[in-house]
Design a protein around this motif. Structure first.
Motif, PDB file in Angstrom:
ATOM      1  N   UNK A   4       0.919  -1.101   0.041  1.00 21.66           N
ATOM      2  CA  UNK A   4       0.145   0.033   0.082  1.00 21.66           C
ATOM      3  C   UNK A   4       0.748   1.217   0.019  1.00 21.66           C
ATOM      4  N   UNK A   5       0.381   2.323  -0.398  1.00 20.72           N
ATOM      5  CA  UNK A   5       1.130   3.707  -0.307  1.00 20.72           C
ATOM      6  C   UNK A   5       1.468   3.875   1.082  1.00 20.72           C
ATOM      7  N   UNK A   6       2.560   4.713   1.362  1.00 19.03           N
ATOM      8  CA  UNK A   6       2.637   5.187   2.636  1.00 19.03           C
ATOM      9  C   UNK A   6       1.523   5.824   3.369  1.00 19.03           C
ATOM     10  N   UNK A   7       0.629   6.704   2.655  1.00 21.09           N
ATOM     11  CA  UNK A   7      -0.352   7.529   3.031  1.00 21.09           C
ATOM     12  C   UNK A   7      -1.488   6.718   3.458  1.00 21.09           C
ATOM     13  N   UNK A   8      -1.458   5.520   3.347  1.00 20.82           N
ATOM     14  CA  UNK A   8      -2.690   4.554   3.890  1.00 20.82           C
ATOM     15  C   UNK A   8      -2.450   4.283   5.176  1.00 20.82           C
ATOM     16  N   UNK A   9      -1.410   4.093   5.827  1.00 18.49           N
ATOM     17  CA  UNK A   9      -1.177   3.486   7.012  1.00 18.49           C
ATOM     18  C   UNK A   9      -0.962   4.840   7.908  1.00 18.49           C
ATOM     19  N   UNK A  10      -1.872   4.576   9.141  1.00 16.85           N
ATOM     20  CA  UNK A  10      -2.145   5.523  10.221  1.00 16.85           C
ATOM     21  C   UNK A  10      -1.338   4.936  11.472  1.00 16.85           C
ATOM     22  N   UNK A  11      -0.851   6.098  12.248  1.00 23.57           N
ATOM     23  CA  UNK A  11      -0.163   5.598  13.564  1.00 23.57           C
ATOM     24  C   UNK A  11      -1.106   5.953  14.507  1.00 23.57           C
ATOM     25  N   UNK A  12      -1.216   4.608  15.365  1.00 22.09           N
ATOM     26  CA  UNK A  12      -1.972   4.847  16.741  1.00 22.09           C
ATOM     27  C   UNK A  12      -1.326   4.996  17.922  1.00 22.09           C
ATOM     28  N   UNK A  13      -1.918   4.886  19.152  1.00 21.00           N
ATOM     29  CA  UNK A  13      -0.856   5.196  20.152  1.00 21.00           C
ATOM     30  C   UNK A  13      -0.236   3.645  20.391  1.00 21.00           C
ATOM     31  N   UNK A  14      -0.649   2.625  19.978  1.00 23.48           N
ATOM     32  CA  UNK A  14       0.038   1.570  20.514  1.00 23.48           C
ATOM     33  C   UNK A  14       0.521   0.706  19.069  1.00 23.48           C
ATOM     34  N   UNK A  15       0.006   1.055  17.870  1.00 26.56           N
ATOM     35  CA  UNK A  15       0.169   0.054  16.856  1.00 26.56           C
ATOM     36  C   UNK A  15      -0.474   1.034  15.584  1.00 26.56           C
ATOM     37  N   UNK A  16      -0.165   0.310  14.378  1.00 24.42           N
ATOM     38  CA  UNK A  16      -0.614   1.127  13.131  1.00 24.42           C
ATOM     39  C   UNK A  16      -1.956   0.349  12.749  1.00 24.42           C
TER      40      UNK A  16
ATOM     41  N   UNK B 275     -19.291   3.013   4.318  1.00 24.19           N
ATOM     42  CA  UNK B 275     -18.768   3.228   5.702  1.00 24.19           C
ATOM     43  C   UNK B 275     -17.508   2.601   5.772  1.00 24.19           C
ATOM     44  N   UNK B 276     -16.582   2.934   6.979  1.00 23.52           N
ATOM     45  CA  UNK B 276     -15.159   2.646   6.982  1.00 23.52           C
ATOM     46  C   UNK B 276     -15.061   1.815   8.356  1.00 23.52           C
ATOM     47  N   UNK B 277     -14.172   0.829   8.401  1.00 27.03           N
ATOM     48  CA  UNK B 277     -13.795   0.162   9.541  1.00 27.03           C
ATOM     49  C   UNK B 277     -12.206   0.408   9.776  1.00 27.03           C
ATOM     50  N   UNK B 278     -12.098   0.407  11.108  1.00 27.18           N
ATOM     51  CA  UNK B 278     -10.758   0.410  11.556  1.00 27.18           C
ATOM     52  C   UNK B 278     -10.057  -1.003  11.525  1.00 27.18           C
ATOM     53  N   UNK B 279      -8.952  -1.077  10.990  1.00 26.88           N
ATOM     54  CA  UNK B 279      -8.424  -2.464  10.679  1.00 26.88           C
ATOM     55  C   UNK B 279      -6.809  -2.440  11.373  1.00 26.88           C
ATOM     56  N   UNK B 280      -6.673  -3.245  12.266  1.00 25.82           N
ATOM     57  CA  UNK B 280      -5.230  -2.911  12.763  1.00 25.82           C
ATOM     58  C   UNK B 280      -4.302  -3.596  11.865  1.00 25.82           C
ATOM     59  N   UNK B 281      -3.093  -2.972  11.521  1.00 27.66           N
ATOM     60  CA  UNK B 281      -2.081  -3.919  10.773  1.00 27.66           C
ATOM     61  C   UNK B 281      -0.634  -3.791  11.333  1.00 27.66           C
TER      62      UNK B 281
ATOM     63  N   UNK C  91     -10.145  -2.333  -0.257  1.00 33.95           N
ATOM     64  CA  UNK C  91     -10.256  -0.917  -0.596  1.00 33.95           C
ATOM     65  C   UNK C  91      -9.955   0.100   0.558  1.00 33.95           C
ATOM     66  N   UNK C  92      -8.787   0.759   0.665  1.00 37.03           N
ATOM     67  CA  UNK C  92      -8.227   1.366   2.020  1.00 37.03           C
ATOM     68  C   UNK C  92      -8.386   2.827   1.563  1.00 37.03           C
ATOM     69  N   UNK C  93      -8.674   3.709   2.703  1.00 39.76           N
ATOM     70  CA  UNK C  93      -8.786   5.130   2.338  1.00 39.76           C
ATOM     71  C   UNK C  93      -7.226   5.382   2.497  1.00 39.76           C
ATOM     72  N   UNK C  94      -6.849   6.260   1.420  1.00 39.03           N
ATOM     73  CA  UNK C  94      -5.671   6.970   1.185  1.00 39.03           C
ATOM     74  C   UNK C  94      -5.621   8.363   1.178  1.00 39.03           C
TER      75      UNK C  94
ATOM     76  N   UNK D 261       4.959  -2.151   3.161  1.00 37.98           N
ATOM     77  CA  UNK D 261       4.495  -3.784   3.192  1.00 37.98           C
ATOM     78  C   UNK D 261       3.815  -4.169   4.488  1.00 37.98           C
ATOM     79  N   UNK D 262       2.409  -4.623   4.436  1.00 38.03           N
ATOM     80  CA  UNK D 262       1.748  -4.507   5.649  1.00 38.03           C
ATOM     81  C   UNK D 262       1.072  -6.121   5.939  1.00 38.03           C
ATOM     82  N   UNK D 263       0.767  -6.324   6.873  1.00 34.88           N
ATOM     83  CA  UNK D 263       0.108  -7.641   7.153  1.00 34.88           C
ATOM     84  C   UNK D 263      -1.178  -7.233   7.980  1.00 34.88           C
ATOM     85  N   UNK D 264      -2.319  -7.830   7.815  1.00 41.21           N
ATOM     86  CA  UNK D 264      -3.504  -7.689   8.416  1.00 41.21           C
ATOM     87  C   UNK D 264      -4.888  -7.422   7.577  1.00 41.21           C
TER      88      UNK D 264
END
Length: 388
Positions: free
Chosen positions: A307-319, A328-334, A354-357, A345-348
């Motif tokens: 995925x492009x780098x803009x797709x992955x978001x940084x949370x408090x403990x994980x991506x 609608x959208x769901x939050x998926x830990x990766x 289809x991911x929000x970029x 390169x991601x897993x999860x």
């Protein structure tokens, strides 16, 4: 019942105001309901074979570079090559006045001839004395003295031969030949100059250009990876580029080589390990002393989810990522397996998800979204290469 005229006017005005307020507020509510969908851009998760690279800054080195210096004192009589000329090993480069050495060589040969003639006579006499000594024709002392004379003349002849060999070596030094195949550098002396062995500057240098090497340093954490690449059946590919562009991308490709060796120690000062790669340099794009950017392929991730780098978001403990599910959208830990400026390169997630970029700042779990049809200006995962 009779209603006063003034009261009727007031009631009418209030009724009109109520109708106007209702007419104005109803469209606003409809517009507000329509604007609850958050506009976003999306991209699909792709599955690719992604090579991983490590890069660094290296310096181009010649495998053989020789400063041509005289091995005897004398006048430089000829320069047989030009600056910048390509020469082969054994080619005659210059000559030094050899007249004195030739004279010494002739003298040594004459002395050898004289010693050999004397030795021949002494050996004939020794043979005759040996026959006479059987019948006591000559004394044993005379025979022993003749034997000693023969040995002395043999030693003298050997000394004369050594003098000849030495003169021949000195004579060979008057012809300066190239010890390597390479390119002649800028000369520092001209014909007619008196050369001395103590001169440190030399006449010029001869530097091998093809093949050529690049020496570079990498963090000490890369040592196990480099050891694995060296031990592999086929040496790792190393590419050399002309510096780096302002956007961080590599410049023009200068050469493709192979990893050849790792230094035998890590620098305690910088915490880096030096390594060397060897390149075929037929086009002579690599030049000794040149600074280049090197890239080494260290691994290949097969069927990686990219995925492009803009797709992955940084949370408090994980991506995590926002995955579009209907409207609608769901939050998926990766888990981010690898990341760089071009892709992650991601897993999860699954291939094709289809991911929000773009537009994540207003999103939350279950938020309603509107997918913009216009593609983003720069979202490219196909044909991307991992660069550190």
């Amino acid at each position: 019942m009779h209603i006063p005229r003034k009261s009727a006017v007031i009631v009418g005005v209030l009724l009109l105001l109520a109708i106007a307020a209702w007419a104005l507020t109803r469209p606003a509510k409809t517009k507000l309901a329509a604007s609850t969908a958050i506009p976003v851009r999306v991209v699909s998760v792709s599955e690719q074979d992604i090579p991983r690279f490590v890069s660094g800054i290296g310096s181009v080195l010649s495998l053989h570079s020789v400063i041509i210096r005289p091995q005897i004192d004398g006048i430089l009589t000829q320069l047989l090559v030009k600056e910048g000329q390509l020469v082969k090993a054994g080619d005659l480069l210059a000559t030094i006045d050899d007249r004195s050495i030739r004279a010494s060589l002739d003298q040594a040969r004459a002395q050898l001839g004289e010693s050999q003639a004397q030795l021949q006579v002494a050996q004939v006499n020794l043979k005759r004395y040996k026959e006479l000594s059987v019948d006591d024709g000559v004394s044993k002392q005379t025979y022993d003295q003749q034997q000693a004379l023969v040995n002395q003349l043999k030693a003298t002849a050997q000394g004369n031969q050594a003098a000849i060999d030495s003169a021949q070596v000195q004579l060979s030094y008057t012809q300066i030949r190239s010890p390597v195949t390479g390119r002649v550098g800028i000369r520092t002396v001209d014909e007619g100059n008196f050369l001395r062995m103590s001169d440190t500057q030399g006449l010029f240098s001869v530097t091998q250009i093809d093949p050529i090497a690049v020496e570079f340093s990498l963090p000490q954490q890369m040592l196990p990876t480099l050891q694995g690449l060296i031990a592999a059946q086929h040496p790792a590919d190393v590419n050399a580029y002309m510096g780096a562009n302002t956007d961080g991308q590599t410049g023009d490709l200068l050469g493709e080589g192979r990893l050849s060796l790792i230094d035998n120690q890590i620098s305690a000062t910088t915490g880096t390990i030096r390594a060397k790669a060897e390149f075929s340099n037929t086009a002579q794009k690599l030049w000794p002393g040149q600074l280049v950017t090197i890239k080494i392929q260290t691994a290949l991730d097969k069927n990686a989810l990219v995925v492009p780098p803009t797709v992955v978001q940084r949370g408090l403990d994980s991506h995590f990522v926002y995955r579009v599910n209907g409207d609608k959208v769901d939050i998926v830990p990766v888990q981010v397996v690898y990341q760089d400026s071009d892709l992650n390169i991601v897993k999860g997630v699954q291939a094709g998800d289809v991911l929000v970029s773009d537009g994540q700042s207003r999103l939350k779990a279950g938020a309603q979204v509107e997918v913009l049809k216009q593609p983003p200006q720069v979202i490219q995962t196909a044909n991307a290469q991992v660069q550190p």
